[in-house]
Design a protein around this motif. Structure first.
Motif, short mmCIF file in Angstrom:
data_model
loop_
_atom_site.label_atom_id
_atom_site.label_comp_id
_atom_site.label_asym_id
_atom_site.label_seq_id
_atom_site.Cartn_x
_atom_site.Cartn_y
_atom_site.Cartn_z
N MET A 56 0.82 -1.21 0.00
CA MET A 56 0.00 0.00 0.00
C MET A 56 0.85 1.26 0.00
N ALA A 57 2.02 1.19 0.64
CA ALA A 57 2.90 2.36 0.71
C ALA A 57 3.74 2.53 -0.55
N GLY A 58 3.72 1.54 -1.44
CA GLY A 58 4.54 1.61 -2.64
C GLY A 58 6.02 1.46 -2.34
N ALA A 59 6.34 0.68 -1.31
CA ALA A 59 7.74 0.52 -0.90
C ALA A 59 8.47 -0.49 -1.77
N ARG A 60 9.75 -0.26 -2.01
CA ARG A 60 10.59 -1.21 -2.76
C ARG A 60 11.77 -1.63 -1.89
N ALA A 61 12.11 -2.89 -1.97
CA ALA A 61 13.21 -3.42 -1.17
C ALA A 61 14.55 -2.93 -1.70
N VAL A 62 15.47 -2.64 -0.80
CA VAL A 62 16.83 -2.26 -1.17
C VAL A 62 17.81 -3.13 -0.39
N ASP A 63 19.05 -3.17 -0.88
CA ASP A 63 20.08 -3.95 -0.20
C ASP A 63 21.38 -3.15 -0.20
N PRO A 241 -5.56 5.63 4.45
CA PRO A 241 -5.43 6.31 5.74
C PRO A 241 -5.35 5.36 6.93
N ALA A 242 -5.75 4.10 6.76
CA ALA A 242 -5.67 3.15 7.88
C ALA A 242 -4.23 2.86 8.28
N THR A 243 -3.28 3.19 7.41
CA THR A 243 -1.86 2.94 7.73
C THR A 243 -1.20 4.15 8.41
N ALA A 244 -1.93 5.24 8.59
CA ALA A 244 -1.32 6.47 9.09
C ALA A 244 -0.66 6.30 10.45
N ILE A 249 5.56 10.16 12.02
CA ILE A 249 4.75 11.37 12.09
C ILE A 249 3.53 11.16 11.20
N ASN A 250 2.36 11.59 11.66
CA ASN A 250 1.14 11.38 10.88
C ASN A 250 1.32 11.92 9.47
N PRO A 251 1.18 11.08 8.45
CA PRO A 251 1.38 11.54 7.08
C PRO A 251 0.18 12.26 6.48
#
Length: 303
Positions: A56-63, A241-244, A249-251
């Motif tokens: 949901m956050a659009g995160a990508r893994a890094v190494d 918004p359920a992930t806020a 800090i509140n996004p």
């Protein structure tokens, strides 16, 4: 009463609210069914929440090849705290922010936005990552997932009450009672969820300061993040918004006051607590932690 005691009481209140709602809908059998449903939902959330939140956050893994400075910093902090090394993710957004997720320290992840890496010094980034590691070590990521699931289940049951039980004249209050139940039960669940979120933030600030070695780094980071986040949108968080409550800090641009409906404590209160903590530490401890990195920045690695 300490933060853990308050959290236990609040979670017990959430469970009691859920079972009470089930009892109103179906008596003793309804309470048992409600508890079983909550257990099934929490079991699903236990195994899948981290993947869902990161997606949901659009995160990508890094190494260490794609983001060596950030990953090595997180590993160094985790090693110093005696924790398993979490997976590291980056979120492409200009808003400075970060969160942690995962069902336990052995299956956890931390995520930082590109805006955080650009705007904060390496010391401040280290403090933010230490705060997120504290959430993992305290198992807050699991607690927050379970309370969010319970809050969603309460809302679901309230809707059932309206659609399937609104005409039950034998229920106390009849239609009016059902409508009040539909409105007040989710509200109460949301308040409990927010109270747990806010209590865990104070605990993570304290533990995070200990992990990074300097409360003032985290105090400075919180002030900088709030000042920038209040002016910069986080599109993924706005869509979900359920992930806020998971972010440091509140996004969603909530005001900084300790209001009834705030998902985070007042940043000013958090900073004051960290500054008081720093004053009580010997000077040698406040100089330790992740190392001297004043003025430097963590490079942002593009795809």
């Amino acid at each position: 009463m300490g933060g853990y005691g308050k959290t236990a009481i609040l979670m017990a209140a959430m469970t009691a609210l859920f079972m009470g709602l089930g009892a109103i809908l179906g008596g003793t059998q309804g309470a048992v069914i409600a508890l079983a449903v909550a257990g099934a939902m929490n079991l699903f959330a236990y195994w899948n929440s981290d993947k869902a939140v990161l997606s949901m956050a659009g995160a990508r893994a890094v190494d260490e090849r794609s983001a060596p400075d950030l990953v090595r910093m997180v590993h160094r902090l985790a090693d110093g705290a005696g924790m398993p090394r979490p997976k590291v993710y980056i979120i492409e957004t200009d808003q400075p922010n970060a969160f942690a997720t995962g069902r336990n320290p052995e299956n956890a992840a931390v995520a930082a936005t590109t805006g955080l890496l650009r705007a904060l010094s390496a010391e401040e980034v280290a403090a933010v990552m230490a705060h997120e590691l504290a959430h993992i070590r305290n198992r807050d990521t699991l607690i927050m997932t379970l309370t969010a699931t319970m809050a969603g289940a309460v809302s679901m049951l309230a809707n059932f009450a309206f659609f399937f039980g609104g005409n039950d004249r034998e229920r106390p209050g009849g239609m009016i009672g059902t409508i009040l139940l539909m409105i007040l039960a989710p509200l109460a669940a949301g308040l409990v969820q927010m109270a747990i979120s806010r209590a865990r933030e104070y605990e993570a600030d304290k533990a995070g300061a200990e992990i990074c070695g300097n409360p003032l780094w985290l105090a400075a980071a919180l002030k900088r993040i709030e000042a920038l986040a209040s002016r910069i949108d986080n599109p993924a968080a706005e869509r979900n918004p359920a992930t806020a409550h998971m972010f440091i800090i509140n996004p969603l641009h909530a005001h900084a006051h300790d209001r009834l409906f705030a998902t985070h404590p007042s940043t000013a209160n958090r900073v004051a607590a960290l500054e008081a903590m720093a004053r009580s530490w010997p000077g040698s401890r406040a100089a330790g932690g992740a190392g001297r990195m004043a003025g430097s920045r963590i490079p942002v690695v593009r795809r």
